[in-house]
Design an enzyme around this catalytic site. Sequence first.
Site: not given
Length: 1451
Positions: A1028, A1378, A76, A141, A101, A144, A384
């Site tokens: 939504r 929406e 992500c 928001c 991560c 990201c 790998g």
Amino acid sequence: MEGKLVFAVNGKRFELAEVDPSSSLLEFLRTRTRFTGPKLGCGEVRLLRWLVILIRKDANFLIGLWAFLLALLSGCGACVVLLSTYDPVSGQVKDSSVSSCLTLLCSLHLCSVTTTEGLGNSRDGFHPIHQRFTGFHASQCGFCTPGMCMSLFSALTNADKTNRPEPPNGFSKITKLEAEKAIAGNLCRCTGYRPIADVCRSFAADVDLEDLGLNTFWKKGEDAIVSKLPGHNRGKIFTFPDFLKSVVKTSLDTLMNGKNTNFLDSQWYRPTSFEGLYQLLNSNAFIGSRTKLVVGNTGSGVYKENNLYDKYIDLKGIPELSVIKRDHTGISFGAAVTISRAIEVLKENVDSVPSAEKMVFDKIADHLDKVASPFVRNMASLGGNLIMAQKFQFASDVTTILLAAGSTVCVRTASDRRILSLEDFLEWPPLDEKTILVSILIPSISMVELSYGTDQHSVSSHRSKSNIIFETYRAAPRPLGNAVSYLNSAFLAHVFSDKITGNTVLLYLHLAFGAYGSEHAIRARKVENFLVGKVLEVSVLLEAIKLLKETIIPKQGTPHSSYRSSLAVAFLFKFLQPLSKDLAVPENNYHNNASGVAVITEHPNENFNRNSDLSHHEASNSELFNSSSVLLSSNQMIQYGKEYQPVGVPIEKVGAEIQTSVNTSNCIIVYLKDPFLPYIKQLMAISFALMPKPGEAIYVDDIPSPKDCLYGAFVYSTHPLACIKGIKFNPTLASEKIITYISVNDIPPGGKNVGSGTMFGTEPLFADSLTECAGQPLGLVVAETQRYANMAAKQANVQYSTENLEPPILSVEDAVRRSSFFDIPPFLYPQNVGNLSGGMAEAEHKILSAEVKLGSQYYFYMETQTSLAVPDEDNCIVVYSSTQCPETAQGLIAKCLGIPDHNVRVITRRVGGGFGGKAVRAIPVATACALAAYKLQRPVRMYLDRQTDMVITGGRHPMKINYSVGFKSDGKITALHVDLLINAGITKDVSPSIPYNVVGALRKYNWGALSFDIKVCRTNLPSKSAMRAPGEAQGSFISETVIEHVAAYLSMDANLVRNKNLHTYESIKMFYGSSAGENPEYTLPAIVDELISSTSYFDRLEMVRHFNFCNKWRKRGISWVPIVHQVTLRPTPGKVSILNDSSIVVEVGGVELGQGLWTKVKQITAFGLGQLFEGGSQKLLDRVRIIQADTLSMVQGGWTAGSTTSESSCEAVRLSCSILADRLKSLKQSLEEKTSSVSWETLISQANMQGVNLSASTYWVPDTDSMQYLNYGAAISEVEVDIATGSTTIIRSDLIYDCGQSLNPAVDMGQIEGAFVQGIGFFMYEEVVENSDGLVVSDGTWTYKIPTIDTIPKHFNVKLLSSRHHQKRVLSSKASGEPPLLLAVSVHCATREAIRATRTEFSTDDTKSSALAFQFDAPATMPVVKELCGLNNVEKYLETFITTRQPPEDA
Ligand SMILES: Cc1cc2nc3c(=O)[nH]c(=O)nc-3n(C[C@H](O)[C@H](O)[C@H](O)COP(=O)(O)OP(=O)(O)OC[C@H]3O[C@@H](n4cnc5c(N)ncnc54)[C@H](O)[C@@H]3O)c2cc1C
Ligand code: FES
Ligand code: FES
């Protein structure tokens, strides 16, 4: 320092003696430093649990499903940081983006890490990347955003290091395309990517700044010049600090002396030779221990580790594994060489390399460029990847292309070393732990030739031409990578053509196929042998394809197996078709169509054109991606009035800068007014946590853990309906980490087993003795870290019994059979319109009982569900929750604990994306944390891993629809009846209200008469909830399906049928009643007219038809749709207070989810109090702060849902401001009588002295006659479908949306674009897949594909229609959150048109009738589209060719 791990983060030295070797860099940054900018958005994918479940069921199915799960990779990008290494010999610093991560902390020895906080801050100034994100409105928001910033920063840094010519001041050396591709692997669920693309492109000198979208740097019409942008300060950030360079130099001496850099205390080993490695592996300490060999560790992103290891061995220290050697035999890569480095080397221009070889290397590099994303490729090693393919049947791209190139590998054990072909290597039994892959050789063409005894040069003469051809293909849901393919292939051929006869013969041929559900990539030897030496006639091709179909057979249980086989056929045909003289076509004609997109004209009704097809690229239409830009153009048109300034001005989003990096405000929250004063100590910990010190915007998981904090993870059921006989935990290292297990037995006396609820009822927190769906929480594992808790929870072994139980209900059909329904309260059951039988009687034609289905959609907020609960004195508890409804959470937590509501304080600062999923579905997480904290009297927090979130959270309601429609020959519909089955899952949640919403959207056309029968089905599946446009998205889709069906029946243009049935004002009043408002408010017809004319719809329709006539293997479709969306305003509180220093603090009931609520509220506050402020409202903006939602401070906060919270909150705040203004006005006047001007500060200090109440609150309740209104919009989308693969490219979308008098056009534009792209996800890409027990298996970024930057419309234009003033709406505004999602149906409709064109072309007399009308469900994923286009089109084409064009035998 020896034995210690030394590295730097943002220039700061870290020296660690003891490290848990399984810790990731992300975990370290987030829990042990103040740099919490990098976020955890996925960091997952877990197959082991799957293996356990499935092995028990069906081994064959297991293999198939495994292949499928591995077939769709992702990640992500929320955690991306810059990793820098220093080469003391060359003095060079190497900078790469990596996903923190997956990066193990111990692998960072002598590395430097830069996070978004390291780019800039309020003290030293923000970085231009941060500033441009803010100015281009590219952060909603914000979850990201830090990862996006770092991906871009890495790309800029590396571009600027190249020896390209110096760009003009203010720009980087990066190109537009590189800049856009930099974030191709980063997901954003809010913005729709367009503004993020603008930020990226704004650094590229080849961009025309005029093309960039809405921003705060220049206004439309003003000069767009680079000097207005925050200047690009190349090289200003030192990514590798000097102190570390010195340490590196010193350590180099250690390494030269052959010492290993082991962190023995951490059980991390880094041998520097094979001898050292084998000494370790054969030592006593390693025998019997769980040891992991790692290079980049990205494999752990594929095969999630649910258990811990004792020891790690980092292979990167062995020099031979990193050697790259180029000579006449080819290029040999050490197995630890990263994919990114391999791409660089393959692309190097080396004069001595023959052109054929260069071509092969280039194409391999181009294909590798589609593997994963830049931040994975920078860590992922070639070796790998091959090992994962060899040992774990990984659906690798690398293996397939290297197999076709004829590669060999070198493997070794302690005593043996061998070279073998890649094909033999793959055929070997899975390698054991002690066999190491040393290197991979991609042979030169001359070596390949040698192995066949051919030489391309020797066979070329004046009569003949000999040629090497190499092509690679992949069919994947995302064009630019970041998704593994359904099938990949690569072909190498030595071709010999006779110039006179035109015949082509293959001298040798490698056909490699992989990722289709086989154990590993294979060579299609039978097909190769058949083709070699034959003249490539059409009949030979057909025979080869038949043989291929017998070869490419996915394992049993592989989803879409026929689709995958058909891809193999299509790719082979693409490869061979230009070589067959009968099928070959001349060069393309390129020209531009009305969309400004290059059109390739093939020969009318001819065949695949080699140059026009995907020769190298994957499924999408490559020419659209071969252009210099991913997003070709965009346009945002806004109008705004000055009447209510600063309301209506497109100002930057509140908090945008701190979301990108650090805070500007130095805000400290200290709960001095807290009712629990004696316990201030505990709360002070939280206060500091919420203090945005140099860090970033604070989301729940960014709050540092209070002392003694514990972490929880759900154990959930994998059975749909069973009695729980017991739960044990497997005896593993992970299970040892469990501190306690919380279940229903821990609910305190007086409390109830309540986890969540709505007005329709509550639902249990944990299953008691009976579990009723797979995904239902059974209890909570509590451990000392989140990772331990997550791993331990996966060790649960639940004993189920189904004795005496009925089978579970897993589908709506089952629910109907068993009459398993939820009641719909009469006040929510929608009313029929008109008289159905009358309407049907009027009809000249009827379609009876047609069916269509819609799948579910997962929210995919970037921040998963999270809460932190802190126990307080006197049975109180404070819960920090990422929720859209803190008030409801408060009540339910209180009920669960058996305490009064006033003992529970729920605080929500900001939410990292909600989309409805953080409403009802967030509450169980808050309640579970509260219960554990209450029981243990210690703080407890939870941050769900992505898999658990996806499994338990539900999502949009899937539906099955059956409709009957009556209509006239001119397309006028006279009656529609809909039978609707809504799959609600196991609890009511908000499901009883969904019918109302579906029918609300369904009424958008004048159906004459409309009736329905709706059942809300109770099934043994996780509860579905509001997402939504809940119900409206489906209602709008159903309407368009009916319209399209009628059009197909009448062989009419669907768009004519749309027009025919568009409402008049009279009919819309009939269908929507008073919500329709007055006649001038009905703006839809004007919107449609404008859209049709401004986008040259009819011209483009003609172009599409022409394109389809000229192209056999690509088809286009264009379609427009109108939308009508009803919203309801709800009572909402607001409070405005002026503090002693005259700054203003505002509280609203609503929660900031990224939708811009705070920005609009801030604007309205400035507007409301501006009359008292010298210098006007605009200047007051800086004094206003909106604060977090707090249920004990602002009561009746309600839900942030339904699109109207912003406007309702604004109205409550406006009224509060009026109260304050009334109180202050007379004081101001009296002061003005004494002195000519009264500053704001003076006014407030005087008011304080005179005892004026400087705080005002309101609970705004909308008038019943105006609490509902209608939103209108329309969109036209044009798409291109690739018949070979079923991929759909959105060429262009144009939207017009009536936003009333927008409160902030930039915010509304963001909502519209973001909603539209989320809608594209629902209708086209996102497929929620469940197993036979109803357990969600599309449970990660790997298997669930939300749109990325490369899947949005290539031309994306949005206009905000500023419709008339309206007394009863809040400052004449309209909702934007929406409704625009519904506009994305236009993409689905356009795709249907393209499919129709294909079916018509390939239809025979038998199939003509179904060519136009067919069931087209959503989502329209690639397999769905291809199946509808026809899986056997290539074979059909060849057969027809043979029968119709082959000369008679005696000719
Ligand atoms: C988000 C994401 C998307 C991806 N997308 C794609 C894609 O589209 N196409 C594709 O082909 N691949 C894809 N991959 C896979 C990726 O290429 C591999 O994960 C990567 O190449 C593995 O290399 P690594 O160095 O990280 O291996 P590690 O994770 O360190 O190791 C993987 C395995 O190999 C073993 N191992 C590593 N090196 C050796 C060696 N030299 N000798 C013996 N054993 C060894 C390890 O012990 C381990 O078992 C994706 C991966 C991720 C995380
Ligand atoms: S959190 Fe690391 S890639 Fe998603
Ligand atoms: S702003 Fe990108 S996920 Fe919210």
